[in-house]
Design an enzyme around this catalytic site. Structure first.
Site, PDB file in Angstrom:
ATOM      1  CB  SER A  78      63.117 -17.990 -14.956  1.00  0.00           C
ATOM      2  OG  SER A  78      63.871 -16.801 -15.090  1.00  0.00           O
ATOM      3  CG  HIS A  79      61.587 -13.541 -19.087  1.00  0.00           C
ATOM      4  ND1 HIS A  79      60.428 -13.801 -18.409  1.00  0.00           N
ATOM      5  CD2 HIS A  79      61.234 -12.761 -20.151  1.00  0.00           C
ATOM      6  CE1 HIS A  79      59.420 -13.195 -19.024  1.00  0.00           C
ATOM      7  NE2 HIS A  79      59.884 -12.559 -20.072  1.00  0.00           N
ATOM      8  CB  SER A  80      67.302 -15.843 -17.077  1.00  0.00           C
ATOM      9  OG  SER A  80      68.473 -16.499 -16.663  1.00  0.00           O
TER      10      SER A  80
END
Lengths: 202, 128
Positions: free
Chosen positions: B10-12
């Site tokens: 995930s980007h986060s």
């Protein structure tokens, strides 16, 4: 034109200067149709590229480009990392056997870099991406005796023309018609790259 | 018995951690590795992180990769190409639901291709 190891390093230096200077501008472009990280990501990536190049010594242009590719892939963070990384990796691979990088070997390498970006991003011309600068530049290299001022003009015009395009790839595509009217950030950073190349071959 | 591993990209990093918690509440014996955020844990994805996660999640049965948006997919594809000795497949499904379902199926001892097929069928995904 002929591209030496020193030229290649200078090319990256000039690109880095422009990206650092225009970091806010790239971020502002990305803010309207993306996730506003392009300036920060590219600035971080090229800063790391310069750290890497300054600390090493090189035997070939291909090796310089390989280090550029690997650094961008691992340090950029956003979509630009794998895309620019792939482009430089293809340039490096294509120029591997060239003792001297001249116009025809560079044109061929550029063609492979464009194919690499297409393969990686699954995009093509007219989708409001970096390719809308890379493809016209590559066409110019394939068909002409390259002149610095013409190269600069072609890259700049291509970047400006992305304004009228609608994004169908990447996060900008979520903005649909709202993406029209803004320059694509990836095409802007690509313009900095090729205008820097124009300065080097001048 | 070794199981098919799962990598959450995930980007986060918080999104990846959150899904991990959600799955671990139910499934404890399936290898799940996280590749959330950049090297500095900022928003983004990292090829290096994904590669390490693939290597750690592999028990010899292969690894399924789930991702969120944008560059996560390109970085995942490159990481798979660079860890060619491990059988790894990227899957186009909703990140949370897809990973949850895969963990359940891996826990039952299903094979990589079978899990891949059932997740795809469940969420009507295209081939990636």
């Amino acid at each position: 034109m002929e591209l030496t190891i020193e030229d290649t390093i200078k090319w990256m230096q000039l690109t880095n200067d422009k990206i650092q200077k225009n970091k806010e501008h790239l971020t502002a472009l990305d803010q309207v149709i993306g996730d506003s990280d392009h300036g920060i990501n590219m600035a971080r990536g090229f800063q790391e590229v310069m750290k890497k190049l300054d600390a090493a010594t090189y035997e070939t242009v291909s090796d310089v480009m390989k280090d550029v590719a690997m650094t961008l892939m691992s340090k950029v963070g956003g979509a630009a990392g794998p895309l620019y990384g792939t482009a430089f990796l293809k340039l490096s691979m294509s120029l591997k056997d060239s003792q001297k990088v001249d116009e025809s070997s560079f044109a061929k390498a550029l063609e492979e870099a464009v194919q690499g970006i297409i393969m990686r991003g699954k995009a093509n011309a007219g989708e409001k991406t970096m390719l809308d600068v890379w493809i016209p530049v590559q066409d110019y290299f394939s068909a002409n005796n390259v002149k610095a001022d013409e190269l600069e003009t072609i890259a700049k015009t291509a970047m400006e023309q992305t304004k009228e395009l609608k994004a169908t790839k990447g996060r900008a595509s979520y903005f649909k018609d709202k993406s029209i009217g803004h320059i694509d950030p990836g095409s802007a950073s690509s313009y900095y790259l090729f205008t820097s190349l124009a300065e080097v071959i001048e | 018995m070794s199981k098919v591993g799962i990598v959450l990209i995930s980007h986060s990093s918080k999104i990846a951690e959150g899904i991990y918690e959600l799955i671990r509440q139910v499934i404890q014996d399936v290898p799940i590795e996280l590749a959330g955020g950049t090297e500095d844990n900022e928003i983004g994805t990292s090829i290096d992180k994904i590669m390490k996660a693939i290597q750690k999640a592999d028990q010899g049965q292969g690894v399924l990769l789930f991702y969120d948006i944008g560059s996560a997919k390109m970085n995942a594809e490159m990481a798979i190409e660079m860890t060619e000795s491990i059988q790894a497949k990227l899957i186009e499904s909703p990140l949370v639901e897809g990973a949850y379902m895969a963990a359940v199926e891996s826990g039952m001892g299903k094979k990589l291709q079978d899990i891949y097929d059932s997740v795809k069928e469940e969420f009507h995904c295209e081939n990636s």
